[in-house]
Design a protein around this motif. Sequence first.
Motif, short mmCIF file in Angstrom:
data_model
loop_
_atom_site.label_atom_id
_atom_site.label_comp_id
_atom_site.label_asym_id
_atom_site.label_seq_id
_atom_site.Cartn_x
_atom_site.Cartn_y
_atom_site.Cartn_z
N ILE A 102 58.60 34.50 44.69
CA ILE A 102 58.14 35.38 43.62
C ILE A 102 57.30 36.49 44.24
CG2 ILE A 102 56.90 35.55 41.44
CD1 ILE A 102 59.28 33.66 41.28
N GLN A 103 57.61 37.74 43.87
CA GLN A 103 56.85 38.88 44.41
C GLN A 103 55.69 39.22 43.48
OE1 GLN A 103 58.51 42.84 44.15
NE2 GLN A 103 57.64 43.44 46.11
N PHE A 104 54.51 39.36 44.09
CA PHE A 104 53.32 39.79 43.37
C PHE A 104 52.87 41.13 43.95
CE2 PHE A 104 53.29 35.17 43.18
CZ PHE A 104 53.05 34.92 41.84
N ALA A 105 52.70 42.13 43.10
CA ALA A 105 52.17 43.42 43.53
C ALA A 105 50.91 43.71 42.72
CB ALA A 105 53.20 44.53 43.33
N CYS A 106 49.83 43.96 43.42
CA CYS A 106 48.56 44.32 42.79
C CYS A 106 48.59 45.83 42.55
CB CYS A 106 47.41 43.93 43.72
SG CYS A 106 45.76 44.28 43.07
N ASN A 124 25.53 43.11 39.42
CA ASN A 124 26.70 43.12 40.32
C ASN A 124 27.89 43.87 39.74
OD1 ASN A 124 27.70 41.33 38.41
ND2 ASN A 124 28.24 39.73 39.86
N GLY A 125 27.61 44.90 38.94
CA GLY A 125 28.69 45.72 38.40
C GLY A 125 29.46 46.43 39.49
N GLN A 126 30.80 46.46 39.33
CA GLN A 126 31.71 47.13 40.25
C GLN A 126 31.71 46.52 41.66
OE1 GLN A 126 31.91 48.17 37.21
NE2 GLN A 126 30.27 49.69 37.44
N SER A 127 31.19 45.30 41.81
CA SER A 127 31.21 44.66 43.13
C SER A 127 32.56 44.03 43.44
CB SER A 127 30.11 43.58 43.22
OG SER A 127 30.33 42.55 42.27
N THR A 128 33.41 43.86 42.42
CA THR A 128 34.77 43.36 42.62
C THR A 128 35.75 44.33 41.98
OG1 THR A 128 34.86 42.04 40.59
CG2 THR A 128 33.89 40.99 42.53
N LEU A 129 37.00 44.28 42.45
CA LEU A 129 38.02 45.22 41.97
C LEU A 129 38.70 44.68 40.72
CD1 LEU A 129 39.54 47.88 42.59
CD2 LEU A 129 41.11 46.54 44.03
N TRP A 130 39.26 45.55 39.93
CA TRP A 130 40.05 45.23 38.75
C TRP A 130 41.47 45.73 39.01
CZ3 TRP A 130 35.74 48.03 39.41
CH2 TRP A 130 35.87 49.42 39.46
N ALA A 131 42.46 45.12 38.33
CA ALA A 131 43.84 45.46 38.66
C ALA A 131 44.79 45.10 37.53
CB ALA A 131 44.27 44.73 39.93
N SER A 132 45.98 45.67 37.59
CA SER A 132 47.14 45.21 36.83
C SER A 132 48.06 44.51 37.83
CB SER A 132 47.86 46.39 36.17
OG SER A 132 48.25 47.36 37.14
N TRP A 133 49.13 43.88 37.34
CA TRP A 133 49.99 43.10 38.24
C TRP A 133 51.47 43.29 37.89
CZ3 TRP A 133 48.42 40.47 42.51
CH2 TRP A 133 47.05 40.24 42.66
N VAL A 134 52.28 43.37 38.93
CA VAL A 134 53.73 43.33 38.81
C VAL A 134 54.18 41.98 39.35
CG1 VAL A 134 55.89 44.30 39.66
CG2 VAL A 134 53.99 45.82 39.03
N ILE A 135 55.02 41.29 38.58
CA ILE A 135 55.54 39.98 39.01
C ILE A 135 57.06 40.04 38.91
CG2 ILE A 135 55.51 37.49 38.62
CD1 ILE A 135 52.81 37.84 37.21
#
Length: 376
Positions: A228-232, A245-256
């Motif tokens: 299965i291919q996962f693309a961030c 700790n705002g903005q200390s981690t990334l946010w994303a959508s995903w393609v599967i």
Amino acid sequence: MKKLKKIGTYLLLSTIFLLVVLTLSYFAFVNFYPSFGGDVSDERKERYRSSKQFEDDGFVNAKDVPKDASFSETLSIARKFFFEKVENGRPEKDLTVLKMDATAVANYGKATRLIWFGHSAFLLQVDGKNILIDPMFGSVCAPHPWLGSERFYKELPLTIEQLPKIDAVVISHDHYDHLDYESIEQLKTKVDAYFVPLGVGVHLEAWGIESIKITEMDWWQETTFKNIQFACTPAQHFSGRKLNNGQSTLWASWVIKSDSSSLFFSGDSGYGSHFEQIGETYGPFNVAMMECGQYDKLWPDIHMFPEETAQAGIDVQATTLMPIHWGAFQLALHSWTDPIERVSKKAEALRIPLITPNIGEPIVIDDLQKPYDTWW
């Protein structure tokens, strides 16, 4: 005059004392309550500096949003949430969801299907694999049950205990309505691998997930797991689980993607040109699960209005659009049916097919033409 000075001094000292108590209570709560998760170390920050999304000490959007709210805007938001009654903000009675048979789910074949748990949580079954997307199964999306309103329904289509073995968990970002401590804790023994945006792994590790099981990814990075291919892919949002700790981690959508299907999951995002970029790179998609809910004119850059949701479905080249991020929690000031009513009207105008399954109703990718009830 002396009496007035004494009263003034007393009020000042009382205020200072109250602020100190509240501050100490907050830090004690944050440090000892596990749901807040972990913190990104300086060592990890150095690793993230190679990302185009990492600037100074945190992650940023491609556009310079969201803007920090002014003091008056902050007061306006607080006043609305605490003092304004939202008409039809919640269903009049608990919603009825469709219960799934655990044995039938565990023995499902290789055809691709989705089971929606409400809001943004899904079980994706594809090529004999089980993938959970943003598995928030808790009753309240907050660090403590006292700090949030309850889900619109008491029972889920399947409990965590009834779920089959999970090949992978995909997380879009670290907000409480997408990354839930109790859910992750209960899923531990069922899950083989976790795919998350940069930094989100610190929360999973803080909760006892082995780092070897966690794959952190930047926008436009791809990986393949069990065929299965996962693309961030990009999103326009923000992150943080506590005040500092705002903005200390990334946010994303995903393609599967699999050999038989191609799916897009928007996570949380404001409308932007990234949807068209994703469509040009990875489209077309059989289904786009697209954020539609928890919007307001006070934060237009981080959540889409329903009309934008429909357009975003076209931008990513979705054959079929499914509105998500609604139907489970009241996290904004619109009625609970406003998202689905508005996106349905706009999707019809734009001629993009829309599916509106009930919570727990299987969505079979090879049978997207089936009619769905107006259950809301």
